[in-house]
Design a protein around this motif. Structure first.
Motif, mmCIF file in Angstrom:
data_model
loop_
_atom_site.group_PDB
_atom_site.id
_atom_site.type_symbol
_atom_site.label_atom_id
_atom_site.label_comp_id
_atom_site.label_asym_id
_atom_site.label_seq_id
_atom_site.Cartn_x
_atom_site.Cartn_y
_atom_site.Cartn_z
ATOM 1 N N PRO A 68 -15.234 11.397 5.122
ATOM 2 C CA PRO A 68 -14.412 10.693 6.109
ATOM 3 C C PRO A 68 -13.000 11.250 6.210
ATOM 4 N N ARG A 69 -12.425 11.036 7.386
ATOM 5 C CA ARG A 69 -11.010 11.313 7.626
ATOM 6 C C ARG A 69 -10.306 9.961 7.706
ATOM 7 N N CYS A 70 -9.314 9.774 6.834
ATOM 8 C CA CYS A 70 -8.679 8.463 6.682
ATOM 9 C C CYS A 70 -7.167 8.628 6.703
ATOM 10 N N VAL A 71 -6.491 7.596 7.211
ATOM 11 C CA VAL A 71 -5.030 7.642 7.213
ATOM 12 C C VAL A 71 -4.471 6.279 6.827
ATOM 13 N N ASP A 72 -3.417 6.324 6.034
ATOM 14 C CA ASP A 72 -2.691 5.142 5.558
ATOM 15 C C ASP A 72 -1.334 5.145 6.256
ATOM 16 N N LEU A 73 -1.140 4.202 7.175
ATOM 17 C CA LEU A 73 0.105 4.121 7.931
ATOM 18 C C LEU A 73 1.085 3.178 7.240
ATOM 19 N N CYS A 74 2.366 3.537 7.218
ATOM 20 C CA CYS A 74 3.384 2.778 6.470
ATOM 21 C C CYS A 74 3.006 2.774 4.996
ATOM 22 N N SER A 75 2.848 3.948 4.431
ATOM 23 C CA SER A 75 2.186 4.125 3.140
ATOM 24 C C SER A 75 3.003 3.651 1.948
ATOM 25 N N GLY A 76 4.337 3.724 2.017
ATOM 26 C CA GLY A 76 5.157 3.277 0.892
ATOM 27 C C GLY A 76 4.871 4.071 -0.366
ATOM 28 N N SER A 77 4.417 3.417 -1.411
ATOM 29 C CA SER A 77 4.101 4.083 -2.677
ATOM 30 C C SER A 77 2.910 5.020 -2.552
ATOM 31 N N GLY A 78 2.165 4.887 -1.454
ATOM 32 C CA GLY A 78 0.952 5.682 -1.299
ATOM 33 C C GLY A 78 -0.265 5.055 -1.923
ATOM 34 N N ALA A 79 -0.176 3.775 -2.286
ATOM 35 C CA ALA A 79 -1.263 3.123 -3.020
ATOM 36 C C ALA A 79 -2.586 3.185 -2.270
ATOM 37 N N ILE A 80 -2.564 2.855 -0.979
ATOM 38 C CA ILE A 80 -3.809 2.818 -0.208
ATOM 39 C C ILE A 80 -4.393 4.220 -0.083
ATOM 40 N N ALA A 81 -3.571 5.179 0.294
ATOM 41 C CA ALA A 81 -4.048 6.558 0.457
ATOM 42 C C ALA A 81 -4.567 7.113 -0.858
ATOM 43 N N ALA A 82 -3.853 6.859 -1.942
ATOM 44 C CA ALA A 82 -4.275 7.373 -3.245
ATOM 45 C C ALA A 82 -5.597 6.749 -3.676
ATOM 46 N N ALA A 83 -5.765 5.449 -3.410
ATOM 47 C CA ALA A 83 -7.020 4.801 -3.764
ATOM 48 C C ALA A 83 -8.182 5.403 -2.981
ATOM 49 N N LEU A 84 -7.987 5.626 -1.681
ATOM 50 C CA LEU A 84 -9.042 6.224 -0.864
ATOM 51 C C LEU A 84 -9.383 7.620 -1.371
ATOM 52 N N ALA A 85 -8.366 8.421 -1.648
ATOM 53 C CA ALA A 85 -8.605 9.792 -2.100
ATOM 54 C C ALA A 85 -9.310 9.834 -3.449
ATOM 55 N N SER A 86 -8.993 8.882 -4.321
ATOM 56 C CA SER A 86 -9.567 8.903 -5.667
ATOM 57 C C SER A 86 -10.963 8.295 -5.721
ATOM 58 N N GLU A 87 -11.306 7.455 -4.743
ATOM 59 C CA GLU A 87 -12.580 6.747 -4.802
ATOM 60 C C GLU A 87 -13.624 7.244 -3.810
ATOM 61 N N VAL A 88 -13.213 8.074 -2.865
ATOM 62 C CA VAL A 88 -14.160 8.562 -1.859
ATOM 63 C C VAL A 88 -14.265 10.087 -1.980
ATOM 64 N N PRO A 89 -15.360 10.589 -2.559
ATOM 65 C CA PRO A 89 -15.523 12.043 -2.678
ATOM 66 C C PRO A 89 -15.507 12.712 -1.293
#
Length: 291
Positions: free
Chosen positions: A125-146
């Motif tokens: 998948p291609r995913c984007v985290d808008l208003c990311s701040g600490s990057g928590a959402i983006a980092a979680a997606l990257a670490s949990e979705v191969p």
């Protein structure tokens, strides 16, 4: 006397710390006292409990440091600012002054996106985290979705360093720019967009000192009388980014449940639905880009 041998015992220090934080109105005094101890000692909570059972003690210098951090936490400085760490799903993130500290309720917002990707069999998948701040959402997606390609978008000059530190080691592409104005080359290419945008109305000042006095106002207040001016712009951008059938999930305040649903429908989303957090409070709303 202060810093005496008995007072330095971990179990004794924990009880005193818990009482101090509870008297200051800290919501989770026992957990915070434990995490401050772990930070001072450089160990896990499991190791801390083992050492307490053994009757271990702080050194004099460690105890002084522990007392200093306790006093600052009792003054309602966020725990994450004292330790420099925030925990989110399976990650330990770098956080501190100038960036919004990740909250447990946002973990359920991420789970909605993960469930969507799994249920639809989207392998890369291609995913984007808008208003990311600490990057928590983006980092979680990257670490949990191969095999996921993930973008994190953050405007704040103060927060972007944390975004990069937490996301770039996981292969996330970090964009330092306005989340409502992204390059057209990304339009129509995303499977999943998630956002925890600023959404607090201007007259709804948070009661918790940790939020009111220490979280950056840029990450809190969503502008407009209802606090949804920024969320409306974010939703419009999300619709432009998504491929047909892609999912947008947006966090909001529990009192904004109906307004958020209306916002997504007016933006053009289909299959709009609200979702509770683990406390059964309305926490997020999702919609699908029309086919």
């Amino acid at each position: 006397m202060q810093n005496s041998e008995p007072e330095r015992k971990l179990s004794v220090a924990r009880r005193a710390g818990l009482a101090q934080l509870a008297a200051a109105g800290v919501p989770s005094p026992g957990a915070d006292a434990d995490l401050i101890s772990c930070h001072v000692l450089g160990i896990s909570r499991a190791e801390l409990k083992l050492r307490e059972l053994r009757g271990d003690a702080f050194t004099a210098a460690q105890h002084t440091r522990y007392l200093d951090l306790l006093a600052r936490r009792a003054a309602r400085i966020p725990l994450q600012h004292l330790t420099g760490e925030g925990h989110f799903r399976y990650l330990t993130l770098k956080v501190g002054p100038g960036v919004f500290s990740p909250r447990p309720e946002t973990e359920t917002v991420v789970q909605l996106g993960l469930d969507f990707l799994r249920e639809h069999g989207i392998q890369a998948p291609r995913c984007v985290d808008l208003c990311s701040g600490s990057g928590a959402i983006a980092a979680a997606l990257a670490s949990e979705v191969p095999h996921a390609q993930v973008w994190a978008v953050e405007l704040s000059d103060d927060a972007i360093g944390y975004t990069r530190a937490n996301c770039e080691p996981l292969g996330v592409t970090v964009l330092h720019r306005d989340a409502t104005d992204l390059p057209e080359v990304l339009h129509g290419t995303m499977d999943l967009v998630i956002s925890n945008p600023p959404y607090i109305p201007p007259n709804a000042v948070p009661r918790e000192p940790e939020v009111r006095d220490h979280d950056p106002q840029m990450a809190l207040y969503g502008l407009g009388e209802d606090g949804l001016q920024i969320p409306r712009a974010v939703a419009a951008q999300a619709l432009r980014l998504l491929r047909p059938g892609g999912l947008f999930v947006m966090e909001h305040a529990e009192v904004q449940e109906n307004a958020a649903a209306q916002l997504l429908r007016e933006a053009g989303f289909a299959y709009v639905a609200g979702h509770p957090d683990l406390s059964s409070r309305p926490r997020s709303t999702s919609g699908r880009a029309p086919r």
